[in-house]
Design a protein around this motif. Structure first.
Motif, PDB file in Angstrom:
ATOM      1  N   GLY A   1       0.869  -1.072  -0.079  1.00  0.00           N
ATOM      2  CA  GLY A   1      -0.048  -0.196   0.133  1.00  0.00           C
ATOM      3  C   GLY A   1       0.843   1.191   0.102  1.00  0.00           C
ATOM      4  O   GLY A   1       2.032   1.098   0.346  1.00  0.00           O
ATOM      5  N   SER A   2       0.303   2.472  -0.446  1.00  0.00           N
ATOM      6  CA  SER A   2       0.815   3.703  -0.379  1.00  0.00           C
ATOM      7  C   SER A   2       0.025   4.690  -0.288  1.00  0.00           C
ATOM      8  O   SER A   2      -1.275   4.798  -0.754  1.00  0.00           O
ATOM      9  N   GLU A   3       0.470   5.669   0.594  1.00  0.00           N
ATOM     10  CA  GLU A   3      -0.282   7.035   1.114  1.00  0.00           C
ATOM     11  C   GLU A   3       0.525   8.120   1.029  1.00  0.00           C
ATOM     12  O   GLU A   3       1.432   8.435   1.801  1.00  0.00           O
ATOM     13  N   ALA A   4      -0.218   9.271   0.654  1.00  0.00           N
ATOM     14  CA  ALA A   4       0.528  10.482   0.741  1.00  0.00           C
ATOM     15  C   ALA A   4      -0.710  11.596   1.092  1.00  0.00           C
ATOM     16  O   ALA A   4      -0.904  12.327   0.314  1.00  0.00           O
ATOM     17  N   PRO A   5      -1.121  11.143   2.291  1.00  0.00           N
ATOM     18  CA  PRO A   5      -2.126  12.047   2.709  1.00  0.00           C
ATOM     19  C   PRO A   5      -2.078  13.446   3.654  1.00  0.00           C
ATOM     20  O   PRO A   5      -3.266  13.933   3.788  1.00  0.00           O
ATOM     21  N   LEU A   6      -0.719  13.746   3.487  1.00  0.00           N
ATOM     22  CA  LEU A   6      -0.747  15.043   4.051  1.00  0.00           C
ATOM     23  C   LEU A   6      -1.062  16.396   3.436  1.00  0.00           C
ATOM     24  O   LEU A   6      -0.318  17.199   3.072  1.00  0.00           O
ATOM     25  N   THR A   7      -2.416  16.353   3.022  1.00  0.00           N
ATOM     26  CA  THR A   7      -2.730  17.558   2.136  1.00  0.00           C
ATOM     27  C   THR A   7      -4.079  18.150   2.882  1.00  0.00           C
ATOM     28  O   THR A   7      -4.486  17.619   3.743  1.00  0.00           O
ATOM     29  N   PRO A   8      -4.098  19.436   2.702  1.00  0.00           N
ATOM     30  CA  PRO A   8      -5.103  20.292   3.560  1.00  0.00           C
ATOM     31  C   PRO A   8      -6.419  19.657   3.555  1.00  0.00           C
ATOM     32  O   PRO A   8      -7.112  19.536   4.748  1.00  0.00           O
ATOM     33  N   PHE A   9      -7.151  19.168   2.356  1.00  0.00           N
ATOM     34  CA  PHE A   9      -8.258  18.610   2.526  1.00  0.00           C
ATOM     35  C   PHE A   9      -8.634  17.154   3.358  1.00  0.00           C
ATOM     36  O   PHE A   9      -9.344  17.015   3.929  1.00  0.00           O
ATOM     37  N   THR A  10      -7.376  16.233   2.922  1.00  0.00           N
ATOM     38  CA  THR A  10      -7.666  15.003   3.628  1.00  0.00           C
ATOM     39  C   THR A  10      -7.391  15.427   5.217  1.00  0.00           C
ATOM     40  O   THR A  10      -8.186  14.678   5.886  1.00  0.00           O
ATOM     41  N   ILE A  11      -6.502  16.016   5.698  1.00  0.00           N
ATOM     42  CA  ILE A  11      -6.442  16.350   7.040  1.00  0.00           C
ATOM     43  C   ILE A  11      -7.631  17.007   7.694  1.00  0.00           C
ATOM     44  O   ILE A  11      -8.217  16.628   8.843  1.00  0.00           O
ATOM     45  N   ALA A  12      -8.384  17.907   6.970  1.00  0.00           N
ATOM     46  CA  ALA A  12      -9.580  18.420   7.168  1.00  0.00           C
ATOM     47  C   ALA A  12     -10.651  17.409   7.434  1.00  0.00           C
ATOM     48  O   ALA A  12     -11.428  17.533   8.261  1.00  0.00           O
ATOM     49  N   GLN A  13     -10.644  16.329   6.596  1.00  0.00           N
ATOM     50  CA  GLN A  13     -11.583  15.496   6.666  1.00  0.00           C
ATOM     51  C   GLN A  13     -11.510  14.797   7.894  1.00  0.00           C
ATOM     52  O   GLN A  13     -12.507  14.283   8.642  1.00  0.00           O
ATOM     53  N   MET A  14     -10.238  14.514   8.414  1.00  0.00           N
ATOM     54  CA  MET A  14     -10.083  13.777   9.511  1.00  0.00           C
ATOM     55  C   MET A  14     -10.441  14.708  10.851  1.00  0.00           C
ATOM     56  O   MET A  14     -10.929  14.114  11.730  1.00  0.00           O
ATOM     57  N   GLN A  15     -10.311  15.961  10.723  1.00  0.00           N
ATOM     58  CA  GLN A  15     -10.383  16.682  11.735  1.00  0.00           C
ATOM     59  C   GLN A  15     -11.890  17.061  11.762  1.00  0.00           C
ATOM     60  O   GLN A  15     -12.449  17.061  13.069  1.00  0.00           O
ATOM     61  N   ALA A  16     -12.514  16.686  10.854  1.00  0.00           N
ATOM     62  CA  ALA A  16     -14.237  16.948  10.598  1.00  0.00           C
ATOM     63  C   ALA A  16     -14.621  15.753  11.422  1.00  0.00           C
ATOM     64  O   ALA A  16     -15.834  16.083  11.891  1.00  0.00           O
ATOM     65  N   LEU A  17     -14.161  14.731  11.326  1.00  0.00           N
ATOM     66  CA  LEU A  17     -14.626  13.472  12.113  1.00  0.00           C
ATOM     67  C   LEU A  17     -14.322  13.574  13.780  1.00  0.00           C
ATOM     68  O   LEU A  17     -14.636  12.811  14.465  1.00  0.00           O
ATOM     69  N   LYS A  18     -13.415  14.826  13.859  1.00  0.00           N
ATOM     70  CA  LYS A  18     -13.187  15.049  15.553  1.00  0.00           C
ATOM     71  C   LYS A  18     -12.193  13.690  16.084  1.00  0.00           C
ATOM     72  O   LYS A  18     -12.317  13.291  17.230  1.00  0.00           O
ATOM     73  N   ILE A  19     -11.290  13.228  15.285  1.00  0.00           N
ATOM     74  CA  ILE A  19     -10.548  12.001  15.733  1.00  0.00           C
ATOM     75  C   ILE A  19      -8.969  12.640  15.648  1.00  0.00           C
ATOM     76  O   ILE A  19      -8.171  11.726  15.865  1.00  0.00           O
TER      77      ILE A  19
END
Length: 387
Positions: free
Chosen positions: A179-197
């Motif tokens: 697997g490969s992941e490059a998730p350190l983008t503003p929208f991806t992080i904002a999605q996790m923050q929206a889940l309050k996790i």
């Protein structure tokens, strides 16, 4: 499982580094890899590794338009194939997945579309999930099957299941999985923050405390969610049977899906994990399992649900528990294979990698390690490894 499967090479790039010696040495210390970027905690690659990825991007004109998730996968795959001594003429397949895929490119293209009301030429082909395995096959010049998929955070272990199935069916001799992941983008992080996790940048433990990591994965006494995203890619070379050059062998696999209680959560007792672990263990006794590398992302409910499942399956004989997310964060679709790598290293070195704030009995010998992963919606996978 019909037959054991050998892991003949494993390679990763993560905040821990790019080669096995550096990765192992970084596992042995109690330092974490989190830094604050634009007010958000993340786990990024070391500067040298970032330079290597940029060099790869500039090495081929076609690669300049690829997302980091694809470049990370190419880089790690090259290392794995070299270590396993595989050739492009070998009959091997590729199954590399990602939870989010080409997040940075997608965000860029969408921003340009909103501005110009017109999509850029390569916006579609460079943001498909199929990109990852297709470009790896191109880079390695292979001719076998190539598959990309997303099953959120259990993606890499599902890739391992697919590779095992192909090999045992006789349709392929070998499989490159990961697997490969490059998730350190503003929208991806904002999605996790929206889940309050997501962990708050201003909620670090104070210096001098025993538990310095802002991601308190496996700490069941935490009072708030502490998940942090990290980037990474990890690949494993699988071959049929028990080979002379095997780093470890896969002797059990388990998988399960549970009915959704919530869009993102597990059931309280993680029924899917109970089923996947029981299936992977098979006829072995609970006391035969020395270590469990947990999925535990650092959320209150997620961590507790997995522990509840472990207690249901193992009762009074709980194996030693560990995780790498307190150190390198959650790399989503790549996380399961990074956990596999951690387990293989413990088997090789016969040394338990502990979590600094977790009290657990250190196993006297390490023979069997169970690795867990689960994605949104309860897609659990458990892999049982042996020396």
């Amino acid at each position: 499982m019909q037959n054991p499967i050998s892991i003949t090479a494993i390679s990763s790039i993560s905040p821990l580094g790019k080669n096995s010696d550096d990765i192992w040495n970084n596992y042995l210390n109690h330092s974490h890899c989190f830094t604050e970027k634009d007010g958000v905690l993340v786990a990024t690659f070391p500067k040298e590794l970032k330079a290597d990825i940029e060099q790869l991007r500039q090495s081929n004109s076609k690669y300049k338009s690829l997302d980091n998730s694809v470049l990370y996968a190419i880089f790690a795959s090259r290392q794995a194939i070299k270590s396993a001594n595989w050739k492009s003429t070998d009959n091997f397949g590729i199954n590399i997945g990602s939870s989010r895929g080409a997040t940075a490119l997608f965000e860029h293209y969408h921003e340009e579309f909103l501005l110009n009301k017109k999509a850029e030429t390569l916006s579609s082909p460079t943001t498909t999930l199929g990109n990852i395995s297709s470009w790896i096959a191109h880079d390695l010049q292979t001719k076998g099957p190539e598959i990309s998929h997303s099953i959120t955070c259990s993606t890499a272990l599902h890739a391992m299941l697919n590779g095992i199935a192909w090999i045992n069916s006789g349709m392929c001799d070998k499989f490159l999985v990961g697997g490969s992941e490059a998730p350190l983008t503003p929208f991806t992080i904002a999605q996790m923050q929206a889940l309050k996790i997501y962990s708050r940048a201003n909620s670090h433990p104070e210096q001098g405390e025993e538990s310095l990591s802002p991601n308190q994965a496996l700490n069941l006494n935490k009072t708030e969610n502490t998940m942090i995203l990290g980037e990474g890619a990890a690949m494993a070379c699988l071959e049929s049977g028990v080979t002379k050059n095997a780093l470890a062998k896969i002797i059990g696999i388990g998988y399960a899906t549970e009915i959704l209680e919530h869009n993102a959560s597990l059931s309280t007792d993680a029924i899917c994990f109970q089923r996947s672990m029981a299936m992977a263990i098979g006829n072995k006794k609970p006391e035969d399992i020395d270590i469990i590398v947990t999925h535990t992302p650092g959320t209150i409910k997620g961590d507790q649900a997995e522990i509840n499942a472990i207690q249901k399956i193992f009762c009074n004989k709980i194996p030693a528990l560990t995780t790498n997310k307190w150190k390198i964060g959650h790399s989503l679709g790549a996380s399961g294979l990074l956990s596999i790598e951690m387990a293989v290293m413990m088997l090789q070195h016969q040394q338990f990698i502990s979590v600094p704030y977790l009290k657990t009995e250190t196993p006297k010998r390490i023979k069997h390690i169970l690795v867990n992963a689960v994605g949104f919606g309860g897609n659990a996978v458990s892999i049982l490894l042996s020396k």
